[in-house]
Design a protein around this motif. Structure first.
Motif, PDB file in Angstrom:
ATOM      1  N   LEU A  78       0.830  -1.204   0.000  1.00  0.00           N
ATOM      2  CA  LEU A  78       0.000   0.000   0.000  1.00  0.00           C
ATOM      3  C   LEU A  78       0.864   1.254   0.000  1.00  0.00           C
ATOM      4  CD1 LEU A  78      -2.774   1.378   0.125  1.00  0.00           C
ATOM      5  CD2 LEU A  78      -2.631   1.192   2.618  1.00  0.00           C
ATOM      6  N   ASN A  79       1.959   1.247   0.758  1.00  0.00           N
ATOM      7  CA  ASN A  79       2.826   2.416   0.800  1.00  0.00           C
ATOM      8  C   ASN A  79       3.555   2.637  -0.516  1.00  0.00           C
ATOM      9  OD1 ASN A  79       2.130   3.289   3.363  1.00  0.00           O
ATOM     10  ND2 ASN A  79       3.559   1.898   4.328  1.00  0.00           N
ATOM     11  N   PHE A  80       3.894   1.569  -1.235  1.00  0.00           N
ATOM     12  CA  PHE A  80       4.439   1.728  -2.593  1.00  0.00           C
ATOM     13  C   PHE A  80       3.409   2.415  -3.484  1.00  0.00           C
ATOM     14  CE2 PHE A  80       7.433  -2.151  -2.163  1.00  0.00           C
ATOM     15  CZ  PHE A  80       8.464  -1.333  -1.721  1.00  0.00           C
ATOM     16  N   GLU A  81       2.171   1.998  -3.365  1.00  0.00           N
ATOM     17  CA  GLU A  81       1.091   2.595  -4.152  1.00  0.00           C
ATOM     18  C   GLU A  81       0.903   4.065  -3.766  1.00  0.00           C
ATOM     19  OE1 GLU A  81      -2.155   3.222  -6.644  1.00  0.00           O
ATOM     20  OE2 GLU A  81      -0.775   1.534  -6.666  1.00  0.00           O
ATOM     21  N   ASN A  82       0.876   4.355  -2.461  1.00  0.00           N
ATOM     22  CA  ASN A  82       0.683   5.732  -1.994  1.00  0.00           C
ATOM     23  C   ASN A  82       1.817   6.648  -2.445  1.00  0.00           C
ATOM     24  OD1 ASN A  82      -1.723   5.224  -0.709  1.00  0.00           O
ATOM     25  ND2 ASN A  82      -0.794   4.867   1.278  1.00  0.00           N
ATOM     26  N   ALA A  83       3.033   6.116  -2.460  1.00  0.00           N
ATOM     27  CA  ALA A  83       4.195   6.920  -2.844  1.00  0.00           C
ATOM     28  C   ALA A  83       4.292   7.106  -4.354  1.00  0.00           C
ATOM     29  CB  ALA A  83       5.473   6.270  -2.315  1.00  0.00           C
ATOM     30  N   SER A 107     -12.126  -3.524   5.172  1.00  0.00           N
ATOM     31  CA  SER A 107     -12.901  -2.312   4.889  1.00  0.00           C
ATOM     32  C   SER A 107     -12.143  -1.364   3.971  1.00  0.00           C
ATOM     33  CB  SER A 107     -13.299  -1.604   6.190  1.00  0.00           C
ATOM     34  OG  SER A 107     -12.165  -1.075   6.857  1.00  0.00           O
ATOM     35  N   LEU A 108     -10.826  -1.244   4.155  1.00  0.00           N
ATOM     36  CA  LEU A 108     -10.048  -0.364   3.275  1.00  0.00           C
ATOM     37  C   LEU A 108     -10.043  -0.906   1.850  1.00  0.00           C
ATOM     38  CD1 LEU A 108      -8.252   2.139   2.954  1.00  0.00           C
ATOM     39  CD2 LEU A 108      -6.290   0.666   3.472  1.00  0.00           C
ATOM     40  N   ALA A 109      -9.823  -2.209   1.702  1.00  0.00           N
ATOM     41  CA  ALA A 109      -9.818  -2.809   0.359  1.00  0.00           C
ATOM     42  C   ALA A 109     -11.187  -2.663  -0.296  1.00  0.00           C
ATOM     43  CB  ALA A 109      -9.414  -4.280   0.442  1.00  0.00           C
ATOM     44  N   ALA A 110     -12.257  -2.881   0.454  1.00  0.00           N
ATOM     45  CA  ALA A 110     -13.607  -2.738  -0.097  1.00  0.00           C
ATOM     46  C   ALA A 110     -13.874  -1.295  -0.500  1.00  0.00           C
ATOM     47  CB  ALA A 110     -14.646  -3.207   0.922  1.00  0.00           C
ATOM     48  N   PHE A 111     -13.438  -0.354   0.323  1.00  0.00           N
ATOM     49  CA  PHE A 111     -13.633   1.065   0.001  1.00  0.00           C
ATOM     50  C   PHE A 111     -12.886   1.451  -1.269  1.00  0.00           C
ATOM     51  CE2 PHE A 111     -12.338   5.483   0.106  1.00  0.00           C
ATOM     52  CZ  PHE A 111     -13.560   6.116   0.230  1.00  0.00           C
ATOM     53  N   ILE A 112     -11.619   1.050  -1.360  1.00  0.00           N
ATOM     54  CA  ILE A 112     -10.822   1.393  -2.542  1.00  0.00           C
ATOM     55  C   ILE A 112     -11.425   0.734  -3.787  1.00  0.00           C
ATOM     56  CG2 ILE A 112      -8.576   1.105  -3.669  1.00  0.00           C
ATOM     57  CD1 ILE A 112      -7.316   1.363  -0.856  1.00  0.00           C
ATOM     58  N   TRP A 113     -11.809  -0.526  -3.656  1.00  0.00           N
ATOM     59  CA  TRP A 113     -12.406  -1.248  -4.772  1.00  0.00           C
ATOM     60  C   TRP A 113     -13.681  -0.546  -5.243  1.00  0.00           C
ATOM     61  CZ3 TRP A 113     -16.878  -4.619  -4.629  1.00  0.00           C
ATOM     62  CH2 TRP A 113     -17.070  -5.333  -5.806  1.00  0.00           C
ATOM     63  N   ALA A 114     -14.545  -0.182  -4.302  1.00  0.00           N
ATOM     64  CA  ALA A 114     -15.795   0.492  -4.651  1.00  0.00           C
ATOM     65  C   ALA A 114     -15.525   1.892  -5.216  1.00  0.00           C
ATOM     66  CB  ALA A 114     -16.705   0.574  -3.433  1.00  0.00           C
ATOM     67  N   GLY A 116      -5.250  -6.975   0.718  1.00  0.00           N
ATOM     68  CA  GLY A 116      -6.105  -6.362   1.737  1.00  0.00           C
ATOM     69  C   GLY A 116      -7.282  -7.238   2.112  1.00  0.00           C
ATOM     70  N   PHE A 117      -7.903  -7.836   1.119  1.00  0.00           N
ATOM     71  CA  PHE A 117      -9.044  -8.704   1.405  1.00  0.00           C
ATOM     72  C   PHE A 117      -8.632  -9.997   2.106  1.00  0.00           C
ATOM     73  CE2 PHE A 117     -11.556  -6.503  -2.035  1.00  0.00           C
ATOM     74  CZ  PHE A 117     -12.591  -6.110  -1.220  1.00  0.00           C
ATOM     75  N   PHE A 118      -7.551 -10.605   1.642  1.00  0.00           N
ATOM     76  CA  PHE A 118      -7.248 -11.955   2.103  1.00  0.00           C
ATOM     77  C   PHE A 118      -6.102 -12.037   3.105  1.00  0.00           C
ATOM     78  CE2 PHE A 118      -9.477 -12.424  -1.906  1.00  0.00           C
ATOM     79  CZ  PHE A 118     -10.548 -13.179  -1.471  1.00  0.00           C
ATOM     80  N   TYR A 119      -4.940 -11.528   2.778  1.00  0.00           N
ATOM     81  CA  TYR A 119      -3.794 -11.674   3.684  1.00  0.00           C
ATOM     82  C   TYR A 119      -3.882 -10.697   4.858  1.00  0.00           C
ATOM     83  CZ  TYR A 119       0.972 -12.156   5.334  1.00  0.00           C
ATOM     84  OH  TYR A 119       2.061 -12.367   6.116  1.00  0.00           O
ATOM     85  N   GLY A 120      -4.031  -9.442   4.563  1.00  0.00           N
ATOM     86  CA  GLY A 120      -4.141  -8.455   5.632  1.00  0.00           C
ATOM     87  C   GLY A 120      -5.486  -8.505   6.324  1.00  0.00           C
ATOM     88  N   GLY A 121      -6.524  -8.912   5.598  1.00  0.00           N
ATOM     89  CA  GLY A 121      -7.868  -8.892   6.140  1.00  0.00           C
ATOM     90  C   GLY A 121      -8.344 -10.199   6.720  1.00  0.00           C
ATOM     91  N   LEU A 178      -0.419  -2.368  -9.455  1.00  0.00           N
ATOM     92  CA  LEU A 178      -0.131  -2.766  -8.077  1.00  0.00           C
ATOM     93  C   LEU A 178      -1.370  -2.619  -7.196  1.00  0.00           C
ATOM     94  CD1 LEU A 178       1.989  -3.745  -6.015  1.00  0.00           C
ATOM     95  CD2 LEU A 178       2.426  -1.340  -5.506  1.00  0.00           C
ATOM     96  N   LEU A 179      -2.251  -1.692  -7.537  1.00  0.00           N
ATOM     97  CA  LEU A 179      -3.465  -1.513  -6.742  1.00  0.00           C
ATOM     98  C   LEU A 179      -4.269  -2.808  -6.675  1.00  0.00           C
ATOM     99  CD1 LEU A 179      -5.193   0.382  -5.069  1.00  0.00           C
ATOM    100  CD2 LEU A 179      -6.360   1.049  -7.184  1.00  0.00           C
ATOM    101  N   ASN A 180      -4.305  -3.566  -7.764  1.00  0.00           N
ATOM    102  CA  ASN A 180      -5.013  -4.858  -7.743  1.00  0.00           C
ATOM    103  C   ASN A 180      -4.379  -5.809  -6.738  1.00  0.00           C
ATOM    104  OD1 ASN A 180      -6.726  -4.011  -9.803  1.00  0.00           O
ATOM    105  ND2 ASN A 180      -5.282  -4.671 -11.372  1.00  0.00           N
ATOM    106  N   LEU A 181      -3.061  -5.816  -6.671  1.00  0.00           N
ATOM    107  CA  LEU A 181      -2.357  -6.664  -5.715  1.00  0.00           C
ATOM    108  C   LEU A 181      -2.617  -6.196  -4.288  1.00  0.00           C
ATOM    109  CD1 LEU A 181      -0.464  -9.084  -5.508  1.00  0.00           C
ATOM    110  CD2 LEU A 181       1.450  -7.502  -5.672  1.00  0.00           C
ATOM    111  N   VAL A 182      -2.629  -4.883  -4.087  1.00  0.00           N
ATOM    112  CA  VAL A 182      -2.929  -4.332  -2.756  1.00  0.00           C
ATOM    113  C   VAL A 182      -4.331  -4.755  -2.325  1.00  0.00           C
ATOM    114  CG1 VAL A 182      -3.319  -2.205  -1.452  1.00  0.00           C
ATOM    115  CG2 VAL A 182      -1.350  -2.374  -2.975  1.00  0.00           C
ATOM    116  N   LEU A 183      -5.284  -4.666  -3.238  1.00  0.00           N
ATOM    117  CA  LEU A 183      -6.659  -5.037  -2.895  1.00  0.00           C
ATOM    118  C   LEU A 183      -6.782  -6.512  -2.555  1.00  0.00           C
ATOM    119  CD1 LEU A 183      -8.713  -2.967  -5.477  1.00  0.00           C
ATOM    120  CD2 LEU A 183      -8.361  -2.493  -3.054  1.00  0.00           C
ATOM    121  N   SER A 184      -6.150  -7.376  -3.348  1.00  0.00           N
ATOM    122  CA  SER A 184      -6.235  -8.810  -3.047  1.00  0.00           C
ATOM    123  C   SER A 184      -5.553  -9.131  -1.720  1.00  0.00           C
ATOM    124  CB  SER A 184      -5.655  -9.648  -4.181  1.00  0.00           C
ATOM    125  OG  SER A 184      -4.281  -9.383  -4.353  1.00  0.00           O
TER     126      SER A 184
END
Length: 133
Positions: free
Chosen positions: A6-11, A62-69, A26-31, A18-24
């Motif tokens: 996520l920080n790579f994406e933010n920077a 919730s963050l991954a769902a928000f970004i995805w939506a 976020g949903f599964f590994y982090g979430g 990479l956003l797709n990887l962050v979301l996946s």
């Protein structure tokens, strides 16, 4: 891992995909994985571990769902100020958990102190983007 991605994406130092990887992540590994770990901690009687793991698991979901939506146009009106408030409230929860860690271990204090710092920096970044538009 999810936070680093996520920080790579933010920077802005990554490919747009990479956003797709962050979301996946976020949903599964982090979430989901952290949420499940929280349930296992609850089963062993570790209330602090259960609270921390389920909370941060829910954060990532919730963050991954928000970004995805948002990226899909569902929340087109969401602004940086919304994300500022989101990160600010998670920073407050992290600060509360950080205070509790003083009675548990120094290692946990360092981990949760770094989370407080991370959420503070994320909130400041979103706020400064919102007021400098």
């Amino acid at each position: 891992v999810t936070t680093v991605l996520l920080n790579f994406e933010n920077a802005g130092i990554s490919e747009k995909t990479l956003l797709n990887l962050v979301l996946s992540h976020g949903f599964f590994y982090g979430g989901l994985a952290q949420f499940c770990a929280g349930m296992w901690e609850f089963a062993t009687g570790n209330t602090f571990g259960a609270t921390a793991f389920t909370s941060y698991g829910a954060f990532w979901i919730s963050l991954a769902a928000f970004i995805w939506a948002h990226e899909g146009g569902l929340f087109a009106g969401a602004q940086e100020l919304d994300m500022f408030l989101y990160f600010l409230t998670w920073g407050c929860l992290s600060a509360g958990l950080w205070l509790i860690t003083f009675r548990i271990s120094k290692a946990l204090s360092v981990v949760f102190g770094s989370l407080v710092l991370l959420f503070a920096l994320l909130a400041i970044g979103e706020y400064s983007t919102a007021i400098h538009k």
